[in-house]
Design a protein around this motif. Structure first.
Motif, mmCIF file in Angstrom:
data_model
loop_
_atom_site.group_PDB
_atom_site.id
_atom_site.type_symbol
_atom_site.label_atom_id
_atom_site.label_comp_id
_atom_site.label_asym_id
_atom_site.label_seq_id
_atom_site.Cartn_x
_atom_site.Cartn_y
_atom_site.Cartn_z
ATOM 1 N N HIS A 1 43.750 13.784 14.709
ATOM 2 C CA HIS A 1 43.609 12.623 13.826
ATOM 3 C C HIS A 1 43.201 11.366 14.591
ATOM 4 N N PHE A 2 43.179 11.463 15.924
ATOM 5 C CA PHE A 2 42.902 10.273 16.742
ATOM 6 C C PHE A 2 41.624 10.433 17.571
ATOM 7 N N PHE A 3 40.817 11.434 17.221
ATOM 8 C CA PHE A 3 39.544 11.608 17.903
ATOM 9 C C PHE A 3 38.536 10.586 17.368
ATOM 10 N N ASN A 4 38.355 9.520 18.126
ATOM 11 C CA ASN A 4 37.355 8.515 17.756
ATOM 12 C C ASN A 4 36.859 7.848 19.026
ATOM 13 N N SER A 5 35.887 6.985 18.891
ATOM 14 C CA SER A 5 35.205 6.432 20.059
ATOM 15 C C SER A 5 36.070 5.472 20.872
ATOM 16 N N SER A 6 37.155 4.998 20.312
ATOM 17 C CA SER A 6 37.947 3.989 21.025
ATOM 18 C C SER A 6 39.052 4.584 21.889
ATOM 19 N N ILE A 7 39.335 5.874 21.721
ATOM 20 C CA ILE A 7 40.408 6.518 22.475
ATOM 21 C C ILE A 7 39.807 7.568 23.397
ATOM 22 N N LYS A 8 40.283 7.598 24.660
ATOM 23 C CA LYS A 8 39.884 8.626 25.617
ATOM 24 C C LYS A 8 41.057 9.579 25.840
ATOM 25 N N PHE A 9 40.746 10.764 26.371
ATOM 26 C CA PHE A 9 41.767 11.793 26.533
ATOM 27 C C PHE A 9 41.678 12.436 27.918
ATOM 28 N N VAL B 1 57.462 8.808 28.230
ATOM 29 C CA VAL B 1 56.487 9.629 27.508
ATOM 30 C C VAL B 1 56.677 9.496 26.000
ATOM 31 N N PHE B 2 55.597 9.768 25.273
ATOM 32 C CA PHE B 2 55.619 9.694 23.812
ATOM 33 C C PHE B 2 55.571 11.104 23.222
ATOM 34 N N PRO B 3 56.291 11.351 22.133
ATOM 35 C CA PRO B 3 56.181 12.659 21.473
ATOM 36 C C PRO B 3 54.790 12.856 20.911
ATOM 37 N N ASP B 4 54.322 14.105 20.911
ATOM 38 C CA ASP B 4 52.953 14.388 20.456
ATOM 39 C C ASP B 4 52.883 14.573 18.936
ATOM 40 N N THR B 5 53.718 13.837 18.219
ATOM 41 C CA THR B 5 53.651 13.802 16.767
ATOM 42 C C THR B 5 52.661 12.713 16.343
ATOM 43 N N LYS B 6 52.267 12.732 15.071
ATOM 44 C CA LYS B 6 51.348 11.708 14.583
ATOM 45 C C LYS B 6 51.960 10.320 14.739
ATOM 46 N N GLN B 7 53.275 10.225 14.469
ATOM 47 C CA GLN B 7 53.959 8.937 14.589
ATOM 48 C C GLN B 7 54.075 8.505 16.054
ATOM 49 N N GLY B 8 54.373 9.458 16.927
ATOM 50 C CA GLY B 8 54.504 9.142 18.347
ATOM 51 C C GLY B 8 53.196 8.691 18.959
ATOM 52 N N ILE B 9 52.111 9.384 18.592
ATOM 53 C CA ILE B 9 50.793 9.009 19.104
ATOM 54 C C ILE B 9 50.386 7.638 18.581
ATOM 55 N N GLN B 10 50.647 7.392 17.301
ATOM 56 C CA GLN B 10 50.297 6.099 16.718
ATOM 57 C C GLN B 10 51.075 4.974 17.389
ATOM 58 N N LEU B 11 52.351 5.233 17.718
ATOM 59 C CA LEU B 11 53.155 4.222 18.406
ATOM 60 C C LEU B 11 52.542 3.887 19.762
ATOM 61 N N ALA B 12 52.108 4.911 20.502
ATOM 62 C CA ALA B 12 51.483 4.674 21.807
ATOM 63 C C ALA B 12 50.242 3.807 21.666
ATOM 64 N N ILE B 13 49.437 4.095 20.654
ATOM 65 C CA ILE B 13 48.216 3.308 20.424
ATOM 66 C C ILE B 13 48.556 1.894 19.976
ATOM 67 N N ASP B 14 49.546 1.760 19.099
ATOM 68 C CA ASP B 14 49.963 0.433 18.641
ATOM 69 C C ASP B 14 50.470 -0.426 19.794
ATOM 70 N N LYS B 15 51.025 0.225 20.814
ATOM 71 C CA LYS B 15 51.525 -0.514 21.977
ATOM 72 C C LYS B 15 50.425 -0.816 22.991
ATOM 73 N N GLY B 16 49.194 -0.356 22.696
ATOM 74 C CA GLY B 16 48.056 -0.728 23.528
ATOM 75 C C GLY B 16 47.362 0.389 24.267
ATOM 76 N N ALA B 17 47.829 1.639 24.132
ATOM 77 C CA ALA B 17 47.208 2.744 24.870
ATOM 78 C C ALA B 17 45.782 3.000 24.395
ATOM 79 N N ASN B 18 44.864 3.162 25.332
ATOM 80 C CA ASN B 18 43.500 3.568 24.992
ATOM 81 C C ASN B 18 43.092 4.868 25.705
ATOM 82 N N VAL B 19 44.010 5.418 26.502
ATOM 83 C CA VAL B 19 43.837 6.731 27.112
ATOM 84 C C VAL B 19 45.111 7.537 26.839
#
Length: 347
Positions: A95-103, A62-80
């Motif tokens: 800060h990550f609410f955009n059309s390319s990421i789902k939740f 799991v990734f920490p729900d910090t801005k850095q942790g979330i960015q790391l997950a996305i940088d590693k390829g996460a799109n959900v």
């Protein structure tokens, strides 16, 4: 292709209006790892902090729900992003609410507002949903307030977690002692409330959001929130269902049988839970606890916007069915089916 990263709560949430919500040790990293492992085992692409995560180490999954942790997950390829954490208005996820990421999970503003049990109770009352009699108590008035509800009562924090900080009180002396104890810990802020103690059966209802689901290999569409079969709670301790971190829910909970589920009072309780979920416009499952009075009429007394999603995905976690999973099994879902159907409701 879905590439899922599961988030966990890294630190305590901000104090709001003098009210603090306590943090679960580990920040739900245990259930987060359960989710990630189960999805991974079933072929879902899971993004993890480490290339070879250890099944016995929750934080490997799991990734920490910090801005850095979330960015790391996305940088590693996460799109959900699976929001297995406590949300609030200024949570870094915004800060990550955009059309390319789902939740998968609730919206932060929903949780921020209705995690306050007093505000939730006001909403339910205004919409003719049955709740126990309640009374607000602040720290500054603890020595001179006048009770409007008869004993026994249940004392609760406004932003609690599970049964932590909850107690049944039998008289004014006991209430004064418990209030002093509650406020002196600084764990729950400077406000609390008491509610009428209900002596009847307790049930838990998981309500799913509207959407398209797979049930028994068939696609089913729900235009409104709908409930899984109710689960009854037994073996209370001092009138309160124990926290599942102390007693596994499979030891004190079981799904009602079909005759019980067909009873008018249970059907009505589930309808009220679904109405509450519709008012909140939920995006993910919520769990609602209800309890009956002496006449068998049920009252909603706790809406949990982040129900526990633990499960037996690892050998050392085989007794970790959550209340929601117990209910899901009653409609033919296993742990993966439940998680996969939650994943289908991504937004």
């Amino acid at each position: 292709m879905k590439k899922v990263a599961v988030l966990y709560q890294y630190k305590v949430t901000p104090i709001k209006n003098g009210i603090q919500k306590p943090m679960k040790p580990g920040g739900y990293s245990d259930s987060g790892a359960d989710i990630a492992v189960e999805l991974h085992k079933s072929g879902v692409s899971i993004i993890t902090p480490f290339d070879k995560p250890d099944l016995n180490n929750d934080l490997d999954w799991v990734f920490p729900d910090t801005k850095q942790g979330i960015q790391l997950a996305i940088d590693k390829g996460a799109n959900v992003l699976w929001l297995n954490t406590i949300l609030y208005n200024e949570h870094p996820i915004i800060h990550f609410f955009n059309s390319s990421i789902k939740f998968v999970g609730q919206s932060p503003n929903l949780v921020d507002t209705y995690d306050d049990k007093w505000i939730t109770n006001q909403l339910l009352t205004a919409n003719d949903i049955s709740i126990p009699k309640t009374q607000f108590i602040s720290k500054k008035e603890v020595t001179n307030f006048k009770l409007t509800i008869d004993f026994p009562l249940v004392l609760k924090p406004l932003r609690g977690r599970g049964s932590q900080g909850v107690s049944v009180v039998q008289n004014k002396e006991n209430l004064d002692f418990k209030l002093t104890e509650l406020f002196s810990t600084n764990l729950y802020g400077d406000s609390a409330y008491v509610e009428q103690f209900l002596s009847g059966q307790e049930i838990t209802v998981t309500v799913m959001p509207p959407g398209n689901y797979k049930i028994n290999s068939k696609n089913q569409a729900f235009v409104k929130p709908w409930s899984l079969p109710a689960v009854k709670r037994v073996n209370h301790q001092n009138g309160i269902a124990p926290y599942n971190g102390v007693v596994a829910v499979i030891e004190n909970s079981k799904v009602l049988n079909q005759d019980e589920l067909n009873a008018k009072n249970i059907i009505e309780a589930c309808k009220q839970c679904e109405k509450a979920a519709m008012l909140l416009q939920i995006k993910a499952p919520i769990r609602i606890d209800c309890r009956a009075d002496k006449k068998g009429n049920y009252f909603l007394f706790d809406l949990n916007l982040k129900p526990n999603m633990t499960g037996p995905s690892r050998l050392h976690r085989q007794d970790q069915d959550s209340l929601t999973l117990l209910a899901a099994r009653a409609i033919g879902w296993n742990y993966f089916d439940l998680l996969n159907n939650m994943l289908l409701q991504q937004w």
